[in-house]
Design a protein around this motif. Structure first.
Motif, PDB file in Angstrom:
ATOM      1  N   SER A  43      -0.524 -29.212  25.634  1.00  0.00           N
ATOM      2  CA  SER A  43      -1.249 -30.472  25.575  1.00  0.00           C
ATOM      3  C   SER A  43      -2.733 -30.266  25.319  1.00  0.00           C
ATOM      4  O   SER A  43      -3.371 -31.067  24.675  1.00  0.00           O
TER       5      SER A  43
ATOM      6  N   VAL B 126       6.761 -38.425  29.826  1.00  0.00           N
ATOM      7  CA  VAL B 126       5.531 -38.078  29.116  1.00  0.00           C
ATOM      8  C   VAL B 126       5.886 -37.404  27.799  1.00  0.00           C
ATOM      9  O   VAL B 126       6.663 -36.451  27.767  1.00  0.00           O
TER      10      VAL B 126
ATOM     11  N   ASN C 187       1.216 -36.888  24.951  1.00  0.00           N
ATOM     12  CA  ASN C 187       0.104 -37.374  25.761  1.00  0.00           C
ATOM     13  C   ASN C 187       0.155 -38.888  25.989  1.00  0.00           C
ATOM     14  O   ASN C 187      -0.861 -39.547  26.131  1.00  0.00           O
ATOM     15  N   LYS C 188       1.373 -39.430  26.044  1.00  0.00           N
ATOM     16  CA  LYS C 188       1.564 -40.839  26.349  1.00  0.00           C
ATOM     17  C   LYS C 188       2.682 -40.982  27.369  1.00  0.00           C
ATOM     18  O   LYS C 188       3.585 -40.155  27.448  1.00  0.00           O
ATOM     19  N   ILE C 189       2.604 -42.060  28.150  1.00  0.00           N
ATOM     20  CA  ILE C 189       3.678 -42.394  29.081  1.00  0.00           C
ATOM     21  C   ILE C 189       4.633 -43.307  28.331  1.00  0.00           C
ATOM     22  O   ILE C 189       4.354 -44.489  28.122  1.00  0.00           O
TER      23      ILE C 189
ATOM     24  N   ILE D  14      -2.264 -36.301  29.858  1.00  0.00           N
ATOM     25  CA  ILE D  14      -1.239 -36.562  30.861  1.00  0.00           C
ATOM     26  C   ILE D  14      -0.173 -35.478  30.784  1.00  0.00           C
ATOM     27  O   ILE D  14       0.356 -35.185  29.708  1.00  0.00           O
TER      28      ILE D  14
ATOM     29  N   SER E 158       2.250 -35.216  33.612  1.00  0.00           N
ATOM     30  CA  SER E 158       3.368 -35.645  34.437  1.00  0.00           C
ATOM     31  C   SER E 158       3.185 -37.108  34.833  1.00  0.00           C
ATOM     32  O   SER E 158       2.070 -37.533  35.137  1.00  0.00           O
ATOM     33  N   ALA E 159       4.276 -37.863  34.821  1.00  0.00           N
ATOM     34  CA  ALA E 159       4.242 -39.251  35.281  1.00  0.00           C
ATOM     35  C   ALA E 159       5.622 -39.628  35.800  1.00  0.00           C
ATOM     36  O   ALA E 159       6.632 -39.361  35.140  1.00  0.00           O
TER      37      ALA E 159
ATOM     38  N   THR F 140       0.668 -40.079  38.430  1.00  0.00           N
ATOM     39  CA  THR F 140       0.355 -39.295  37.236  1.00  0.00           C
ATOM     40  C   THR F 140      -0.430 -38.038  37.597  1.00  0.00           C
ATOM     41  O   THR F 140      -1.151 -38.004  38.593  1.00  0.00           O
TER      42      THR F 140
END
Length: 283
Positions: free
Chosen positions: A21, A209, A212-214, A259, A261-262, A271
């Motif tokens: 990431s 994730v 880099n987006k949820i 990001i 982890s979410a 997050t």
């Protein structure tokens, strides 16, 4: 030997915890001999006052740049080293971190590297290297409301309209999105050229994730949602997913967020990731 071990630790942190990431690079002067603090400075509290001055400068800069209130707590080597801009660790905390379309709660960040540097001059703080932090934060239902009401997200909704030859055939209106019992619940009003009254699309989803987006996963629709083609539905959902949209807001000249982890716990999204204050000073 200590320098080699510490460098290896930083490399391992960069590779294992954060994958592809982003790249975390620690300053080359990772370990130095730490001299004893002068007894006089310890007794008089000059150490504490100097530390507080720098912490206040960091807090002011973060507020100016990110329009949010932060608390800063420095862990220093010695007063002499701090005057040279060198410190062990920096903790940042914000109850409500809001920047453009981004809104998160209970933000806590800690520097990754065991040796860090800043430049403090003319009552301002500068960064001779990227300053990476590991962070954790929550996304609450109130945060989601803030994201949806932001002007950036409202523009995104307007762009999601489907037009054919300049004629609007499908228009998405402001959605209601809530975190409830371990899922994201969407209620999305959609107006088509067939009716003046919007059709309400309801769905529930889990999250993951990616890039880099949820993003949404394991999505289930209400039974009446099948009146719209599933390919169109997928495009609409991606356009109006507030938790995916917000992270792009903070990719700026000053800092970035990644990001890693979410997950949804009850009515909160937990997050984790990396927060980087960008280098802005050339020696």
């Amino acid at each position: 030997m200590k320098k080699i071990i510490c460098t290896l630790i930083c490399i391992l942190i960069s590779l294992t915890a954060y994958g592809n990431s982003c790249n975390v690079t620690c300053p080359s002067e990772t370990m130095k001999v730490i001299e004893d603090e002068n007894v006089f400075l310890k007794v008089t509290g000059i150490n504490f006052l100097t530390k507080k001055i720098v912490e206040t400068a960091i807090e002011k800069e973060l507020k100016d740049e990110l329009n949010s209130k932060f608390n800063a707590d420095l862990d220093i080597f010695t007063l002499k080293r701090l005057k040279n801009g060198e410190f062990k660790n920096l903790l940042l905390a914000s109850d409500n971190f809001r920047y453009k379309a981004m809104s998160i709660s209970d933000f806590k960040a800690e520097t990754i590297c065991p040796y860090n540097q800043i430049i403090y001059k003319n009552k301002k703080v500068y960064y001779p290297n990227d300053l990476p932090f590991k962070f954790n934060a929550n996304i609450t239902n109130n945060d989601i409301k803030n994201i949806i009401k932001s002007k950036e997200f409202q523009k995104q909704i307007q762009r999601s309209a489907v037009k054919i030859n300049g004629f609007t055939t499908l228009e998405v209106q402001e959605p209601i999105v809530t975190i409830n019992n371990g899922q994201l619940e969407f209620s999305i009003p959609i107006r088509t050229f067939l009716s003046n009254e919007p059709f309400i699309m309801n769905l529930k989803s889990n999250i993951e994730v990616a890039n880099n987006k949820i993003m949404l996963k394991d999505t289930t629709f209400s039974t009446n949602s099948n009146i719209i083609n599933i390919d169109i539905l997928g495009g609409i959902i991606n356009q109006v997913n507030p938790v995916a949209f917000q992270i792009n807001s903070i990719d700026s000249r000053y800092c970035k967020i990644y990001i890693t982890s979410a997950k949804i716990q009850g009515n909160i999204i937990k997050t984790e990731g990396i927060f980087i204050i960008n280098k802005n000073y050339e020696r």
